[in-house]
Design a protein around this motif. Structure first.
Motif, PDB file in Angstrom:
ATOM      1  N   VAL A 111      42.916  45.964 -13.917  1.00 30.17           N
ATOM      2  CA  VAL A 111      43.608  44.743 -13.469  1.00 30.17           C
ATOM      3  C   VAL A 111      44.955  44.605 -14.184  1.00 30.17           C
ATOM      4  O   VAL A 111      45.984  44.297 -13.563  1.00 30.17           O
ATOM      5  N   ASN A 112      44.954  44.848 -15.505  1.00 31.74           N
ATOM      6  CA  ASN A 112      46.211  44.755 -16.268  1.00 31.74           C
ATOM      7  C   ASN A 112      47.254  45.751 -15.772  1.00 31.74           C
ATOM      8  O   ASN A 112      48.437  45.407 -15.641  1.00 31.74           O
ATOM      9  N   ARG A 114      47.461  47.116 -12.776  1.00 29.06           N
ATOM     10  CA  ARG A 114      47.940  46.711 -11.445  1.00 29.06           C
ATOM     11  C   ARG A 114      48.959  45.578 -11.553  1.00 29.06           C
ATOM     12  O   ARG A 114      49.959  45.544 -10.825  1.00 29.06           O
ATOM     13  N   GLU A 115      48.703  44.641 -12.447  1.00 27.91           N
ATOM     14  CA  GLU A 115      49.663  43.544 -12.649  1.00 27.91           C
ATOM     15  C   GLU A 115      50.997  44.079 -13.163  1.00 27.91           C
ATOM     16  O   GLU A 115      52.064  43.646 -12.729  1.00 27.91           O
ATOM     17  N   ARG A 116      50.911  45.056 -14.081  1.00 28.23           N
ATOM     18  CA  ARG A 116      52.138  45.653 -14.630  1.00 28.23           C
ATOM     19  C   ARG A 116      52.914  46.391 -13.535  1.00 28.23           C
ATOM     20  O   ARG A 116      54.142  46.303 -13.465  1.00 28.23           O
ATOM     21  N   GLU A 119      54.565  43.878 -11.362  1.00 23.48           N
ATOM     22  CA  GLU A 119      55.700  43.305 -12.080  1.00 23.48           C
ATOM     23  C   GLU A 119      56.912  44.242 -12.030  1.00 23.48           C
ATOM     24  O   GLU A 119      58.040  43.814 -11.752  1.00 23.48           O
TER      25      GLU A 119
END
Length: 190
Positions: A111-112, A114-116, A119
């Motif tokens: 999840v982290n 994918r968020e990065r 971004e």
């Protein structure tokens, strides 16, 4: 006392002494088998004590000695089996818990990442006009690297999911085996 009655008395004494000696041998053999962990059966006791099976069945004391030894051996075997099953079950439960923890950590990392990625893609879209071609290439390279890492983490998550499923199956099997052993222990001896 006549000679005939004297011989009869001697024969009875000899028979009684022989019977007592047989009981002593039977007790000794049963103790040896119990200490060695060997199977305690009527045939094994008769063979080692040098008595017939008929002797063991006909004499109540001999039959009782063997029956008690068999019952004690079954109880010890059942306790040992139970302890082994509990150790195996604890091991599999520990593995399942460890796998679940690793799976949770991997999911959080995916999840982290994918968020990065999102971004970075947003930064590329918003600032594309202000950045040089070298910056865009660097960000795109970083994006590709992050996507590879996401794929690797996703593969790791899938592998851990399979391990967790296997650990759960093993724990269920151990639970069934323990239930069967408990039923065996509580069942009246035949």
């Amino acid at each position: 006392m006549t000679a005939s009655s004297h011989r009869t008395a001697q024969a009875l004494r000899a028979r009684s002494q022989k019977t007592e000696a047989s009981f002593v041998r039977i007790k000794s053999v049963v103790d040896q088998l119990a200490k060695s962990g060997g199977p305690i059966t009527v045939a094994a006791v008769a063979r080692r004590a040098d008595v017939s099976r008929t002797f063991l069945y006909e004499h109540t004391e001999a039959r009782t000695i063997v029956a008690e030894a068999i019952r004690r051996a079954r109880g010890l075997r059942a306790q040992t089996d139970q302890a082994q099953c509990e150790a195996v079950e604890a091991s599999w439960r520990e593995r399942a818990l460890n796998t679940e923890e690793a799976l949770k950590n991997t999911n959080v990392e995916v999840v982290n990442q994918r968020e990065r990625i999102a971004e970075l893609l947003g930064q590329i879209a918003a600032l594309q006009g202000e950045w040089t071609d070298a910056d865009v290439v660097g960000i795109t390279s970083a994006n590709v690297a992050l996507q590879r890492e996401v794929r690797a983490l996703t593969a790791e998550r899938d592998r851990l999911t399979r391990r967790l499923a296997a650990a759960r199956d093993n724990a269920r099997f151990a639970d069934k085996r323990i239930a069967a052993l408990e039923a065996q222990i509580t069942a009246p001896p035949t």
